[in-house]
Enzyme design. Structure first.
Site, PDB file in Angstrom:
ATOM      1  N   SER A 116       0.858  -1.176   0.000  1.00  0.00           N
ATOM      2  CA  SER A 116       0.000   0.000   0.000  1.00  0.00           C
ATOM      3  C   SER A 116       0.899   1.231   0.000  1.00  0.00           C
ATOM      4  O   SER A 116       2.126   1.119  -0.094  1.00  0.00           O
ATOM      5  CB  SER A 116      -0.905  -0.019   1.233  1.00  0.00           C
ATOM      6  N   LYS A 140      -3.323   9.679  -8.973  1.00  0.00           N
ATOM      7  CA  LYS A 140      -3.771   8.518  -8.197  1.00  0.00           C
ATOM      8  C   LYS A 140      -5.188   8.156  -8.657  1.00  0.00           C
ATOM      9  O   LYS A 140      -6.156   8.822  -8.303  1.00  0.00           O
ATOM     10  CB  LYS A 140      -3.753   8.814  -6.702  1.00  0.00           C
ATOM     11  N   LYS A 170       6.764   9.597  -6.455  1.00  0.00           N
ATOM     12  CA  LYS A 170       7.754   8.539  -6.346  1.00  0.00           C
ATOM     13  C   LYS A 170       9.147   9.112  -6.587  1.00  0.00           C
ATOM     14  O   LYS A 170       9.320  10.021  -7.410  1.00  0.00           O
ATOM     15  CB  LYS A 170       7.493   7.442  -7.387  1.00  0.00           C
ATOM     16  N   LYS A 213      -3.252  12.808  -0.775  1.00  0.00           N
ATOM     17  CA  LYS A 213      -4.705  12.641  -0.908  1.00  0.00           C
ATOM     18  C   LYS A 213      -5.393  14.002  -0.913  1.00  0.00           C
ATOM     19  O   LYS A 213      -5.146  14.847  -0.055  1.00  0.00           O
ATOM     20  CB  LYS A 213      -5.261  11.785   0.243  1.00  0.00           C
ATOM     21  N   CYS A 269     -47.718  24.573  -3.866  1.00  0.00           N
ATOM     22  CA  CYS A 269     -46.515  25.355  -3.583  1.00  0.00           C
ATOM     23  C   CYS A 269     -46.379  25.556  -2.074  1.00  0.00           C
ATOM     24  O   CYS A 269     -47.327  26.019  -1.425  1.00  0.00           O
ATOM     25  CB  CYS A 269     -46.596  26.710  -4.284  1.00  0.00           C
ATOM     26  N   CYS A 282     -46.798  29.633  -1.403  1.00  0.00           N
ATOM     27  CA  CYS A 282     -48.008  30.418  -1.693  1.00  0.00           C
ATOM     28  C   CYS A 282     -49.268  29.561  -1.747  1.00  0.00           C
ATOM     29  O   CYS A 282     -50.377  30.107  -1.851  1.00  0.00           O
ATOM     30  CB  CYS A 282     -47.849  31.214  -2.993  1.00  0.00           C
TER      31      CYS A 282
END
Length: 734
Positions: A91, A124, A299, A323, A417, A420
């Protein structure tokens, strides 16, 4: 000093919280990686993981091999055969700000005992991690990441993914290579897939990532083949039998030469300043790529430095994922209500438990119309997926149906409505939107029209914002409203304004706001100070109303809130007829002949001017001194742009959009809002977006701001195409 009993109690509390978080994270992993039906947002998951790591820093013995912080992914599904990866699929650690990124760089520099750059920055992709194994150039296996060591064999399905070669090409293909990448659904393909699924009566996927995962895990590869899946390769595990690349960027060149799909949207940069610029650019242009992204991966480009730095128990030290703030989160839908717009359109919207998304707190989101509520399948009480991109209005994507407990209920569209009491109706057969037909007296419609008339695209009246528009049209009873229709707008005086008090309303919904402490409605005296003197806002508003009388007539047209008449259409009408009276007197055929109008809009214009109280607005504004006719300037210059059509997009440094349009029209050119084959030039500033892309596809000439200045001074001849004989010879490839 803390007592031993206190220390023991704190330690017990931290252990208990660690166990609670571990259960939450493992359940989230199972739903995300195995069931493809996540019930928590990425942001919430990241928050839990950060808290787990913080606890383990305080209590190191909790950092066991079974802790979620030491694992990658989740247990795999038993629906597919389990296979061992040739090398562990790791990861990535996350960065959420520039400080996190700098801290990563400092650690890498310390461990490498040298400057670790240059850096490779890439997008990503929000997809599904996949490892492909090629032996002697032939694809022999494809597997999901699983827990990082064991994945699911999905080879037959991956063979159907467009762009994934069954055999690699080239003379220097390794005997064995394991490549890693992401399988994803392009946004356009995702939308088409959801339409097909809903047409078949099934609930849609909540987002492209879920759709990609669900598509790849089909039991029948023929179903996967019908899904528009794509893949982008971004790394290598095992590599045997050929000279390995020396840098990550060289690796991408090699992989591309083998016929593998590699992104073009990466960049090698020398230092962290350029890394941050790349990160910020794609944060602003997040929706430019054809696929969903949720950040940038950084990287170290040199592979010898990558090997020197190595990995932790779960992540490489030579890479990090920056992120972005989440644009999709989950929250609870408390209710569905409706708002009334300036043209009477009835728009359902969701009222949700407040949640932070894309950097702002959101508690209301549009649902567009009743059909959309049904199409999305949301019920009041659902946990829902909410999306917000930048300044775009928040949108409810769909429900998380797995979390329903039976207490949810369907939304019923009101018949009258809410402001009104008039019965709602469709304006014409086949319309998607219900409307309140009480245009003249509906307080909601009047409030919205006054606010719109004062907006930047109409009269541009500073000081007449939503609170002021509410006070002018809906003061506290028994006060009479100073504005009963738009006709009253330019007759306002300070004497009429000072006594007015009003309830504060929400700009998105029109609902009265309440004080969170006592639940009472918020009341303001917008036009007077506590001492009863005129407020600065009131003085500014009256000054701006006086200035607005001199605005060109295209702005007057926009301010009248005629359906389908926005700034480009209003400019076209003003250029053609030069006065409001001439527009009102024109036949439908004459109106329809104006570029960008057409029969339907022409009929709408005629219908609007046929209403007596509409004509009263025009007459009263004219009597108050509002400009109703444009005359060509006496010193009108050469019409160098006559017969040409322009579209202006993006942000220009030296011009506002209106100023750029005025510069074009003063030289005889026309400005429209959409790019077509008839467009002569696109004027593109910063962040030009989709119009730039469309112009490129259609071959429309695109000018930047400097070239626009040249066009205005030298005319279109400056950009006439060169004859073949005048063209510069192309450089040879040798």
């Amino acid at each position: 000093m803390t007592s031993p009993e206190g220390v023991s109690g704190e330690l017990s509390e931290r252990r208990g919280r660690h166990a609670e978080l571990t259960e939450l994270v493992e359940q989230a992993n199972w739903r995300y990686h195995v069931l493809d039906s996540p019930t928590v947002s990425d942001a919430q998951y990241d928050t839990w993981m950060r808290e787990l790591r913080a606890i383990e820093e305080e209590v190191p013995e909790l950092r066991t091999p079974d802790s979620p912080t030491q694992k990658v992914g989740a247990p795999i599904s038993t629906d597919f055969a389990a296979v061992q990866h040739l090398m562990r699929m790791e990861s990535l650690d996350n960065a959420f700000n520039a400080a996190d990124l700098a801290a990563w760089q400092v650690r890498a520099e310390r461990l490498a005992e040298a400057e670790p750059g240059p850096y490779l920055c890439e997008l990503k992709i929000d997809g599904l991690a996949i490892a492909l194994v090629y032996e002697k150039g032939r694809l022999v296996r494809a597997a999901t990441r699983g827990d990082g060591r064991t994945g699911e064999d999905v080879t037959p399905n991956v063979r159907t993914v467009q762009g994934v070669p069954d055999r690699l090409s080239g003379d220097d293909v390794p005997d064995l290579v394991e490549v890693r990448g992401e399988v994803f659904l392009p946004v356009e393909g995702f939308e088409r897939l959801n339409e097909q699924i809903m047409d078949a009566g099934r609930p849609p996927f909540a987002n492209p990532r879920n759709a990609a995962a669900g598509s790849l895990r089909q039991k029948d590869p023929r179903i996967t083949a019908q899904r528009p899946l794509r893949m982008i390769v971004h790394g290598v595990g095992k590599w045997e039998g050929a000279a390995p690349p020396r840098t990550q960027s060289e690796m991408y060149d090699r992989l591309r030469s083998f016929g593998l799909p590699v992104s073009d949207l990466y960049r090698v940069v020398p230092g962290l300043t350029e890394v941050q610029e790349f990160v910020e650019y794609y944060n602003e242009h997040r929706h430019d790529p054809a696929y969903e992204i949720d950040g940038v991966v950084v990287k170290i480009d040199r592979i010898d430095v990558q090997r020197q730095l190595g990995s932790t128990s779960k992540a490489p030290r030579w890479a990090i994922a920056y992120k972005y703030p989440p644009e999709e989160v989950t929250t609870r839908l408390r209710d569905i209500q409706v708002g009334i717009g300036r043209t009477g359109r009835v728009t359902p919207y969701g009222v949700m438990e407040p949640v932070v998304v894309a950097g702002s707190t959101v508690e209301r989101a549009t649902l567009h119309n009743a059909s959309e509520v049904v199409r999305k399948g949301v019920l009041i009480g659902d946990t829902i997926v909410l999306r917000k991109a930048g300044d775009v209005i928040p949108e409810i994507v769909g429900p998380v149906a797995d979390l329903r407990d039976g207490s949810e209920r369907a939304f019923e569209m009101p018949t009258h409505c809410p402001e009104c009491g008039t019965a709602l109706a469709y304006e014409r057969e086949g319309d998607a939107d219900l409307r309140c037909p009480n245009a003249r007296a509906c307080p909601a419609q009047l409030r919205e029209r006054i606010f719109f008339a004062a907006g930047r695209n109409a009269f541009d009246i500073e000081g007449l914002g939503y609170v002021a528009a509410t006070a002018l049209t809906q003061p506290l009873p028994p006060q009479d409203p100073p504005v009963r229709t738009e006709a009253d707008l330019f007759d306002l005086t300070m004497d009429r304004l000072l006594p007015i008090k009003s309830i504060v309303r929400d700009q998105d919904t029109g609902l009265a706001k309440t004080d969170p402490e006592n639940g009472e409605q918020k009341v303001v005296s917008f036009f007077a100070t506590i001492a009863g003197a005129p407020s600065k806002n009131a003085e500014k508003m009256l000054e701006q109303l006086e200035k607005a009388k001199a605005q060109p007539i295209w702005r007057v047209l926009v301010a009248l809130s005629i359906r389908h008449i926005g700034p480009p259409t209003a400019r076209a009408l003003a250029d053609e007829f030069r006065s409001i009276d001439a527009i009102a007197a024109a036949s439908e055929e004459e109106l329809a002949a104006v570029e960008g109008i057409g029969p339907r809009v022409a009929a709408t214009i005629k219908d609007w001017f046929a209403v007596d109280w509409h004509r009263d607005i025009v007459d009263r504004w004219k009597a108050a001194g509002v400009r109703m006719e444009d005359e060509p300037p006496a010193d009108q210059g050469p019409q160098t742009l006559e017969g040409l059509t322009f579209v202006v997009t993006g942000t220009l440094a030296a011009y506002t959009r209106d100023e750029a349009a005025a510069a074009i029209t003063s030289r005889g050119g026309k400005v429209t809002n959409s790019v077509s084959k008839k467009t002569s030039f696109l004027i593109a500033g910063e962040n030009a977006g989709s119009k730039h892309d469309k112009a490129t596809k259609l071959g429309v000439p695109i000018l930047d701001e400097a070239q626009f200045g040249t066009l205005l001074t030298e005319g279109p001849e400056a950009f006439a195409p060169l004859d073949e004989a005048e063209k510069e010879p192309e450089e040879s490839g040798e």
